[in-house]
Enzyme design. Structure first.
Site, PDB file in Angstrom:
ATOM      1  N   THR A  88       0.836  -1.194   0.000  1.00 33.87           N
ATOM      2  CA  THR A  88       0.000   0.000   0.000  1.00 33.87           C
ATOM      3  C   THR A  88       0.878   1.255   0.000  1.00 33.87           C
ATOM      4  OG1 THR A  88      -0.163   0.083   2.438  1.00 33.87           O
ATOM      5  CG2 THR A  88      -1.827  -1.200   1.248  1.00 33.87           C
ATOM      6  N   TYR A  94       1.327  11.492  14.798  1.00 33.05           N
ATOM      7  CA  TYR A  94       2.028  10.565  13.907  1.00 33.05           C
ATOM      8  C   TYR A  94       2.732   9.482  14.713  1.00 33.05           C
ATOM      9  CZ  TYR A  94       5.701   8.827  10.776  1.00 33.05           C
ATOM     10  OH  TYR A  94       6.555   8.025  10.057  1.00 33.05           O
TER      11      TYR A  94
END
Length: 268
Positions: free
Chosen positions: A17, A158
């Site tokens: 991905t 993150y």
């Protein structure tokens, strides 16, 4: 002449991905060069087609196709699964990042980062795991970051997602003991991907400095613990991912493998 190491990936179906550029693209290209039938993924068909064409142009006629899908919602995973029902190797690489002070990170930001960076891999792994267990062979890999261990103050959201990826990979491995399926995470350090390269070039231009000067100052001030003292290349990260995806890595399971240039000051 060097002897070639057979990673026994010929004929394996691999999905990477977020693989139209950067680390994901390097992994896709490496797996294809090892004989796997690779499916690249990106948000737009144009980017996917470009990545597929580039990999196909490599020597050896590598097998590669593409699937465009946006993982900002569950629809992305559904699209990929509908077009590719089973895989042997799943590399959960797609991810986003942005520097932002903690007090300015909104609920929407938190959920968006978790949706793309974590839930994309959760959804795909949940689906493909059944097929891997049926074959009694499979590889699930999460491309995490040294930020999973050393949460960056400038982008806590993150770092949170990178830690979550490590936990999910370990949890999947714990759920399938004694099988031929492995699940691992790779903790990449500062890497000269497309986004980072552009950021460094912009900083160099803004400060009227060379790219080399900006890179040197980054490792002097922002990542002084680095032993590499430079950005890793995407191919260096891809080399680890390709090994972990191979037959030869069967005893590596539930691990968080560092390709961080020694940034994390730990022997374990």
């Amino acid at each position: 002449m060097e002897d070639e190491l057979d990673l026994r990936l010929t004929g394996k179906i691999a999905l990477v991905t977020g693989s139209t550029a950067g680390i994901g693209f390097a992994i896709a290209k490496s797996l294809a060069n090892e004989g796997a039938h690779v499916f690249v993924n990106g948000r737009t068909q144009e980017r996917v087609d470009s990545a597929v064409a580039t990999i196909r142009s490599q020597p050896g006629e590598p097998k590669v196709d593409g699937i465009s899908a946006d993982f900002s919602s569950s629809a992305g995973a559904e699209t990929v699964i509908a077009k590719l029902p089973t895989v042997d190797v799943l590399v959960n690489n797609v991810g986003i990042f942005e520097p932002k002070p903690f007090t300015e990170i909104t609920d929407t930001d938190w959920f968006r980062f978790f949706e793309i960076n974590v839930m994309s891999g959760v959804r795909l792994s949940r689906h493909y795991l059944a097929g891997m267990l049926k074959k009694n062979w499979g590889r699930i890999i999460f491309i995490s970051s040294e930020s999973a261990v050393q949460i960056p103050a400038e982008m806590v959201h993150y770092g949170m997602t990178k830690t979550a990826q490590v936990a999910v990979a370990r949890g999947i491995a714990e759920s399938v003991p004694g099988t031929g399926v492995t699940a691992n995470s790779i903790l990449a350090g500062p890497t000269e991907s497309e986004g980072v390269g552009g950021f460094v070039e912009a900083m160099a231009k803004q400060q009227n400095k060379s790219k080399e000067e900006v890179e040197r100052e980054f490792f002097e001030r922002a990542r002084p613990s680095s032993l590499l003292k430079r950005f890793a290349t995407v191919d260096e990260v891809a080399a680890m991912a390709t090994y972990v995806a191979s037959e030869l890595s069967s005893a590596t399971n539930g691990a968080a493998l560092r390709v961080d240039g020694g940034v994390v000051r730990s022997i374990l």
